[in-house]
Motif scaffolding. Structure first.
Motif, mmCIF file in Angstrom:
data_model
loop_
_atom_site.group_PDB
_atom_site.id
_atom_site.type_symbol
_atom_site.label_atom_id
_atom_site.label_comp_id
_atom_site.label_asym_id
_atom_site.label_seq_id
_atom_site.Cartn_x
_atom_site.Cartn_y
_atom_site.Cartn_z
ATOM 1 N N VAL A 77 0.844 -1.206 0.000
ATOM 2 C CA VAL A 77 0.000 0.000 0.000
ATOM 3 C C VAL A 77 0.874 1.249 0.000
ATOM 4 O O VAL A 77 0.641 2.189 -0.764
ATOM 5 N N ARG A 78 1.875 1.266 0.861
ATOM 6 C CA ARG A 78 2.760 2.431 0.938
ATOM 7 C C ARG A 78 3.475 2.685 -0.394
ATOM 8 O O ARG A 78 3.587 3.837 -0.833
ATOM 9 N N ARG A 79 3.915 1.644 -1.046
ATOM 10 C CA ARG A 79 4.615 1.807 -2.318
ATOM 11 C C ARG A 79 3.691 2.356 -3.397
ATOM 12 O O ARG A 79 4.097 3.199 -4.193
ATOM 13 N N PHE A 80 2.442 1.862 -3.426
ATOM 14 C CA PHE A 80 1.497 2.404 -4.410
ATOM 15 C C PHE A 80 1.167 3.857 -4.106
ATOM 16 O O PHE A 80 1.063 4.685 -5.030
ATOM 17 N N GLU A 81 1.009 4.178 -2.831
ATOM 18 C CA GLU A 81 0.695 5.566 -2.476
ATOM 19 C C GLU A 81 1.859 6.496 -2.806
ATOM 20 O O GLU A 81 1.655 7.617 -3.283
ATOM 21 N N GLN A 82 3.072 6.033 -2.556
ATOM 22 C CA GLN A 82 4.233 6.859 -2.880
ATOM 23 C C GLN A 82 4.363 7.067 -4.384
ATOM 24 O O GLN A 82 4.781 8.132 -4.837
ATOM 25 N N GLY A 83 3.996 6.046 -5.153
ATOM 26 C CA GLY A 83 4.064 6.166 -6.609
ATOM 27 C C GLY A 83 2.847 6.841 -7.210
ATOM 28 O O GLY A 83 2.807 7.103 -8.416
ATOM 29 N N ARG A 84 1.844 7.110 -6.371
ATOM 30 C CA ARG A 84 0.617 7.781 -6.811
ATOM 31 C C ARG A 84 -0.017 7.072 -8.016
ATOM 32 O O ARG A 84 -0.398 7.694 -9.013
ATOM 33 N N ARG A 85 -0.114 5.778 -7.889
ATOM 34 C CA ARG A 85 -0.742 5.014 -8.970
ATOM 35 C C ARG A 85 -1.655 3.952 -8.360
ATOM 36 O O ARG A 85 -1.431 3.489 -7.247
ATOM 37 N N PRO A 86 -2.709 3.575 -9.079
ATOM 38 C CA PRO A 86 -3.651 2.586 -8.553
ATOM 39 C C PRO A 86 -3.102 1.171 -8.720
ATOM 40 O O PRO A 86 -2.219 0.905 -9.536
ATOM 41 N N HIS A 87 -3.652 0.271 -7.922
ATOM 42 C CA HIS A 87 -3.340 -1.142 -8.102
ATOM 43 C C HIS A 87 -4.078 -1.634 -9.355
ATOM 44 O O HIS A 87 -5.228 -1.249 -9.593
#
Length: 299
Positions: free
Chosen positions: A110-120
Motif C-alpha cells: 500500500v505504501r509503495r502504491f501511495e508513494q508512486g501515486r498510482r492505482p493497483h
C-alpha cells in the motif's frame, strides 16, 4: 541445437529459463533490471499464453540467449487464468524452468502504491487493499508452486538488486542457497520462511542481568544458549532432518530456501542457534549458506 526428431525443440540443459512473477509493487521491475545487468535476456509484461511460443523460438538457437527471464504480471485476470497451464506445457515439452515469486506485506505494498501515486491494477473502483486482496487470491496457487519466494518487505531497490545478484549472477545453474534467519515471534513470522524452528524452549538470557545487553553474537550468550539442556540435541537432530529435504529440493530443481529460527525477541537464543545451524549446513556439499538476523537491534 537439441531437438527430438523434428518435434518441439527441447531447451538444452546449459540454458536457463526463469519466470519472474509476484505481487504488484513487490519489485518485479527492479528484479528485471538486476537480471539484465548480469546477462539475462529479459522480456517484461508477457501474456502467459505467449510463454510457450517465446520459449520455443528461443530454444531453436539457445546459444544466442542462454539465460532468458520472462516477467509475468496479473494486470489482466483473464490472461493470467491459464498461467499454470502454460507452465505445464513447457514441462511437457521438455523445457525446464524456475519460478521466482516476489512478495511483500500488504502495508508495504500500500505504501509503495501511495508513494508512486498510482492505482493497483486490480483495485477497480475500490481501495488499493481490495486490489491486493484480489491479486493474492489469483496468485495463491502459483506462489505455492514457485521455486523461490523472496519477501521484499524490508528491502529497498538496492537491497533487492543485491539479493537478485546473489541468486542469479553465477554462470550456469545456481547451487542450493540457504538463508538461515533469526527472528522474534513478537514481531511476526517471516512470510518467506520455508521452515520455522521455535527455540523458546531454551532458557532466555534476557533474564540473566549480565547477558541481557548482549546478543547471540557474543560468546557468553552463545555459550549460555548452546550449552543449555536440550539445545545441542535439538540442533543435531534438526540439521539431520533437513539433509534429505535439501537433497529433495535439488531433485525437484528448487534452488533456494529460507530456514527461520525464532525466539521471543530475536536477540539472544534465535541468533545463537541460527549461527550454529548455518555453520553446520555450510559443511554440506553443494550448499551456499548465509545467516541473517531480521530483528537484531530492535528494542
Amino acid at each position: 541445437m537439441n531437438q527430438t526428431d523434428g518435434l518441439t525443440p527441447v531447451k538444452p540443459a546449459e540454458s536457463e529459463l526463469l519466470v519472474v512473477t509476484g505481487m504488484s509493487g513487490a519489485g518485479r521491475s527492479t528484479a528485471a533490471n538486476a537480471l539484465e545487468d548480469h546477462g539475462w535476456y529479459v522480456v517484461e509484461n508477457l501474456p502467459p499464453q505467449m510463454l510457450s511460443t517465446l520459449t520455443e523460438i528461443v530454444s531453436r538457437t539457445p546459444e544466442s540467449i542462454p539465460k532468458l527471464a520472462v516477467v509475468i504480471d496479473v494486470r489482466s485476470k483473464e490472461l493470467f487464468q491459464n498461467v499454470q497451464g502454460s507452465l505445464a506445457a513447457l514441462r511437457t515439452a521438455g523445457i525446464t524452468y524456475r519460478v521466482l515469486f516476489l512478495d511483500a506485506a500488504d502495508n508495504t505494498l500500500v505504501r509503495r502504491f501511495e508513494q508512486g501515486r498510482r492505482p493497483h491494477p486490480l483495485q477497480g473502483d475500490g481501495r488499493i487493499l481490495d486490489g491486493i486482496s484480489a491479486e493474492r487470491e489469483v496468485l495463491q496457487e502459483l506462489k505455492h508452486a514457485s521455486d523461490l519466494v523472496v519477501d521484499t518487505t524490508q528491502l529497498n531497490v538496492h537491497a533487492l538488486a543485491t539479493t537478485i545478484t546473489e541468486l542469479f549472477s553465477d554462470s550456469g545453474p545456481i547451487v542450493l542457497r540457504l538463508n538461515v534467519m533469526s527472528f522474534g515471534f513478537k514481531y511476526g513470522l517471516p512470510v518467506d520462511a520455508n521452515f520455522v524452528a521455535d527455540v523458546r524452549f531454551i532458557p532466555n538470557p534476557h533474564w540473566v542481568p549480565v547477558l541481557r545487553p548482549q546478543t547471540g553474537m557474543d560468546e557468553p550468550v552463545r555459550d549460555y544458549v548452546l550449552e543449555a539442556n536440550g539445545a545441542a540435541e535439538f540442533i543435531d537432530r534438526y540439521v539431520n532432518a533437513l539433509e534429505p529435504v535439501l537433497e529433495g529440493y535439488r531433485r525437484e530443481n528448487k534452488h533456494y530456501a529460507t530456514i527461520a529460527v525464532g525466539c521471543t525477541g530475536g536477540k539472544h537464543r534465535s541468533v545463537a542457534v541460527t549461527e550454529e545451524i548455518a555453520q553446520r549446513l555450510a559443511q554440506l556439499p553443494r550448499v551456499q549458506v548465509t545467516a541473517h538476523h531480521r530483528d537484531l537491534g530492535r528494542e
